[in-house]
Write an enzyme that holds these catalytic residues in place. Structure first.
Site, short mmCIF file in Angstrom:
data_model
loop_
_atom_site.label_atom_id
_atom_site.label_comp_id
_atom_site.label_asym_id
_atom_site.label_seq_id
_atom_site.Cartn_x
_atom_site.Cartn_y
_atom_site.Cartn_z
N GLN A 1 0.83 -1.20 0.00
CA GLN A 1 0.00 0.00 0.00
C GLN A 1 0.87 1.25 0.00
OE1 GLN A 1 -3.31 -2.09 2.85
NE2 GLN A 1 -3.52 0.11 2.67
N GLU B 1 -13.26 5.06 3.97
CA GLU B 1 -13.30 4.39 5.26
C GLU B 1 -14.49 4.79 6.12
OE1 GLU B 1 -9.36 5.60 6.08
OE2 GLU B 1 -8.49 3.73 5.39
#
Lengths: 164, 801
Positions: B238, B755
């Site tokens: 990531q 998120e």
């Protein structure tokens, strides 16, 4: 380990090779034939990322030995485009309805949905959800995958009607 | 000079495919044809495989390792143990949290499935044979899986390697199994508020150990070119640039001799932030053998060893006046970090951004204390689809507000409306010192209440209760803190958490942009191009977006904590503005006017008052390579490194309606309505997709996911046989909505969204389940709300049969 000859047809192409009897079909496809569309997401046959079409059935290729596919007709996502090379209705549906994000489950989803539409040309949303329940997706929450399959079903049905 | 006549301004704007349009995703075309390129698809000449011998014990001393038989297995090329890594000083590696982690178990194993030896062979089958032939002799030791017991006076010492050290990187330790204490807020003011409060409530709230579980597990291919002395490392990263720096620091290779490539990533959700032993062993393997080494973990390895999330044992307390106005919050957390302190937070934040725990509410006093503890479990503590411990914080406050509402007899929507930070208070500084950039919580919640006919739902619930039926309504009104972050308070290993974008405009008017982030499914190739299209007046279809190759992309801190849009998205806009400033100079030269005489319109500079006299960006691009004003260097490129002035604070209001079957404990989600405010919306289609996905992960956490351990440290449920990933059948249908409150400090006003649905979703589900039992005196039920647990609650109340 001694090797065994194996012959099959993959995406319309005749394939023959020598393989260890323990070689999984998914590894045969990915590593011997370089068809990396089928993915591996688990070792317990739950995730469905490796789903292919084998003799008219949806099969999780991580749970089948290559030698068990002797004589089989196999289609992977790489063989899903229309004969003229254009995207199939399902591929188009996934793109139009935003039915994918990371793309890892997508080849398996498309192959499973392909078999579903062969068996039931006009499934309800609930039926689509049940029929895809052997394929996990972590990104989309499935809602747009259901729409993508619906899109393909509608398009294919319209084409059939037009042809009749 | 230009072809200004053929399209209207609106048509030209639509042609751009810029900010706000539901552009179809550019990355899809390869994925739907099976032409993605994930790490396990990488196939280099001479490539071999590696995998681990793992410990069956959770805590044991390694008496001996015999690798001779394994080395004799046909196809096996090498077997590495800690003893082999020791001369290279690679048997332990530093963690992001200041601790060290064993790469291969050194004399002791600390958790089940810990990496003990690394077998390399010609193919994965030979490696598997080799693994079975490695003989390890263990002497098992007493196991600690409960963090409370780990702090008992006579508890066995888990980390003998740091015994006697009073600090392992994040503060003073008070016990051999204690890692740190993190303390924020005003303790005295908080105590005072509690002692004078009309009402106080207290609840033990455990946020269970879960795992992000992306569909693609972690893996890498390490390839050393022995002639050039260059290492190429492909992997599920990531944050590829951080990996390059870490590899350089750990392996002692100069950073310019390392190229890290993150190819397509099959989901991350926090799992792919950390550095794992597999990366180190594959790297050592390729150096030793001179052949590329691939390591890809299996699902059981993934769930049991790489980066769990949560495991927070929280004690929450609220103080309030008699009308339900909150006056203080106090929280203690016992944080189970497992065997090594390898959580992935900005380095200075041992509990991440947990101090966002005051949430959407204007609370005058707060005090938070977090104690990190070692246990015999896998290391980690990553943010599973949330910004650094924000999910834990949000879950706590959203649960506690409900607990308080029940205690003072207030409606759960009303108590929120009463305590919200008001629109006039923004920018709002919380008592724990976060400056919320913008928000309008009342509008968001009221819109949801109206959309679902909240009063009607409560009336229906009353009726059902009279008939002995269980129906619950859960509300969550969360505020996130994302976009880490300003370098004054965020760094990773001393590197400020900026991000970057480099743009090159080609002579014919198309472009390539490279960024320091890395998509794992978020659709960056699509959405960054939309930002650039609007900023530059170049159609998004003519802009290639690339990430993940450290040799070509500018340095960035990667994608996690919803930071791509807030940080790299801002860098993209700023870099584009640099280009536009130069383009203006070139346009003035082309049109033979002063720069001040020009105005921008969609895709061109026009001469003020002479609309037919204009230079399009396409024309300017060509001129940049042949027709420049004197003194201006050729080319049209820019790079921006963006250090955000503040975090962004997305928020939302979610409402969930459940029906509970008291005879089976089954919870049916009847309706879920999610309103998100992520500021400026770049691509509504992508936003909605992210919300669907985040809600589904929240549903999984609230209703079924949990990694448990038996008393000997055996991890239970670390495969898809047991670990709950909802299928299309269990997953509810989602309804989405939005408001738009732009961030005042972000160049395009965007805040990040990926998120939020997980942060708000978990509390909404959990609050709905508890609400179904609220009239029976229940104030809290531990997650996950599986049928068995819910039924046990029914049985305890005498309504289970």
């Amino acid at each position: 380990m001694s090797k065994i000859p194996v012959k099959m047809t993959v995406n319309g192409r005749a394939v023959d090779d020598l393989v260890e009897p323990r070689l999984l079909l998914v590894h045969f496809l990915r590593e011997k034939l370089n068809l990396t569309g089928p993915h591996v997401g688990c070792e317990t046959s739950h995730c469905g990322a490796c789903t292919i079409d084998l003799d008219g059935m949806s099969v999780k290729s991580c749970t089948v030995f290559a030698v068990q596919a002797e004589g089989a007709e196999i289609t992977t996502v790489e063989g899903m485009a229309n004969a003229d090379g254009s995207l199939s209705a399902l591929q188009e549906g996934f793109m139009q309805e935003h039915g994918l994000q990371c793309g890892y489950c997508t080849p398996g989803m498309i192959m499973r949905a392909h078999r579903l539409l062969q068996e039931n040309a006009n499934p309800s949303d609930e039926e689509i959800r049940w029929e895809l329940s052997g394929n996990l997706c972590r990104c989309t929450g499935y809602q747009n995958i259901v729409k993508a399959v619906r899109y393909a079903a509608d398009k294919l049905n319209a084409q059939r009607e037009a042809a009749e | 000079m230009t072809d200004a006549t053929e399209m209207t301004q609106e048509e030209r704007e639509a042609t751009l495919g810029g900010i706000g349009c539901a552009r179809k995703r550019k990355e899809d075309i390869r994925f739907i044809q099976g032409k993605g390129n994930y790490v396990d698809d990488v196939k280099l000449p001479g490539q071999v495989f590696g995998d681990f011998v793992r410990s069956p014990y959770a805590h044991a001393r390694i008496k001996s390792i015999d690798t001779e038989a394994a080395k004799a297995v046909p196809g096996v090329l090498a077997v590495l143990t800690a003893a082999d890594l020791k001369p290279l000083n690679l048997h332990w590696m530093p963690t992001l949290a200041g601790d060290t982690q064993a790469v291969l178990a050194d004399e002791k194993v600390h958790f089940q499935n810990q990496e003990v030896a690394f077998v390399i062979g010609e193919d994965r089958y030979a490696v598997s044979d080799g693994i079975q032939a490695v003989e390890v002799d263990y002497e098992d030791l007493p196991v600690l899986v409960d963090p409370k017991q780990a702090l008992a006076e006579d508890a066995p010492v888990l980390r003998e390697d740091v015994e006697g050290k009073d600090n392992v990187g994040q503060g003073l330790r008070t016990h051999p199994n204690h890692i740190f204490t993190w303390d924020v807020g005003d303790k005295d003011a908080t105590e005072k508020a509690f002692s004078s409060a009309a009402v106080t409530v207290k609840e033990e709230i455990f946020y269970q150990r879960v795992h992000p579980c992306p569909l693609e597990p972690c893996g890498c291919v390490a390839s050393m070119d022995p002639i050039k002395g260059e290492l190429t490392l492909y992997g599920t990263f990531q944050a590829p640039h951080v990996v390059r720096t870490v590899v350089s620091l750990i392996a002692g290779l100069p950073e310019h001799k390392i190229r890290v490539i993150a190819p397509d990533i099959g989901g991350g959700f926090g799992n792919k932030v950390g550095a794992y032993p597999g990366y180190v062993c594959a790297t050592v393997g390729t150096i030793v053998l001179g052949r590329p080494v691939k390591w890809v973990e299996g699902r059981i390895d993934n769930l049991s060893t790489t980066a769990f999330a949560r495991d927070y044992h929280m004690t929450g307390e609220l103080a309030a006046d008699s009308h339900g106005r909150i006056t203080a919050i106090r929280v203690h957390v016992l944080a189970d970090h497992g065997a090594f302190n390898a959580h992935a937070q900005p380095t200075k934040w041992p509990a991440g951004l947990f101090s966002i725990v005051t949430g959407s509410y204007d609370i005058p006093a707060a005090h938070i204390e977090v104690d990190g503890v070692y246990t015999n479990k896998a290391p980690g503590g990553v943010a599973y689809r949330c910004s650094f411990r924000v999910t834990e914080a949000s879950y706590l406050i959203e649960r506690m507000v409900d607990v308080l509402a029940q205690k003072v007899g207030l409606d759960k929507a009303e108590i929120r409306l009463k305590n919200f930070v008001t629109p006039e208070q923004f920018p709002y500084t919380s008592c724990l010192d976060w400056e919320y950039d913008s928000g309008d919580y009342h509008t968001a919640l009221n819109k949801v209440l109206e959309a679902v006919d909240y009063r009607g739902l409560r009336r229906e619930q009353e009726e059902k209760r009279r008939n002995g039926e269980l129906m619950g309504i859960g509300i969550a009104t969360f505020t996130e803190i994302v976009g880490a972050g300003p370098s004054r308070n965020c760094d990773i290993l001393g590197i400020g958490m900026f991000d970057s974008c480099e743009i090159r405009i080609h002579p014919t008017g198309s472009a390539i942009a490279r960024l320091g982030t890395k998509s794992q499914g978020q659709g960056h190739e699509t959405t960054y191009a939309q930002i650039l299209a609007t900023e530059l007046g170049i159609p998004s279809d003519d802009i290639t977006v690339e990430e993940g190759d450290t040799d070509t992309a500018p340095y960035g801190l990667g994608t996690y904590g919803s930071r791509s849009t807030p940080v790299a998205g801002a860098a993209a806009a700023q870099a584009a503005r640099k280009i536009k400033a130069k383009a203006r100079k070139i346009a003035a030269h082309m049109l033979e006017v002063g720069e001040k005489d020009l105005e921008w319109e969609v895709d061109r500079f026009k001469v003020k008052g002479l609309p037919e006299k204009a230079a399009t960006m396409k024309e300017i691009a060509f001129a940049a390579y042949q027709n420049l004003p004197e003194g201006l260097e050729p080319g049209l490129e820019a790079v921006n490194y963006y250090d955000p002035p503040n975090f962004t604070y997305p928020f939302g209001a979610y409402l969930c309606v459940v029906d509970v079957d008291r005879l089976t404990g089954e919870v049916k989600v009847r309706r879920f309505y999610a309103l998100d405010d992520c500021g400026t919306r770049i691509n509504p289609m992508v936003i909605e997709g992210q919300v669907h996905g985040g809600l589904t992960e929240a549903f999984a956490i609230a209703m079924g996911q949990e990694l448990t351990f038996d008393e000997t440290g055996n991890i239970q449920g670390a495969s898809f046989m047991d670990y709950f990933l909802p299928t299309a059948v269990e997953t509810p249908v989602w309804e989405t909505d939005f408001t738009v409150t732009p961030s005042p400090h972000h160049p395009i006003g965007a805040k990040g969204v990926g998120e939020s649905p997980n942060v708000g979703g978990v509390s909404a589900f959990s609050n709905a389940v508890v609400d179904a039992f609220a009239h029976l005196g229940v104030s809290h039920m531990p997650m996950p709300h599986t049928p068995w647990r819910v039924w046990k609650q029914c049985a305890a109340l005498g309504i289970g049969e």
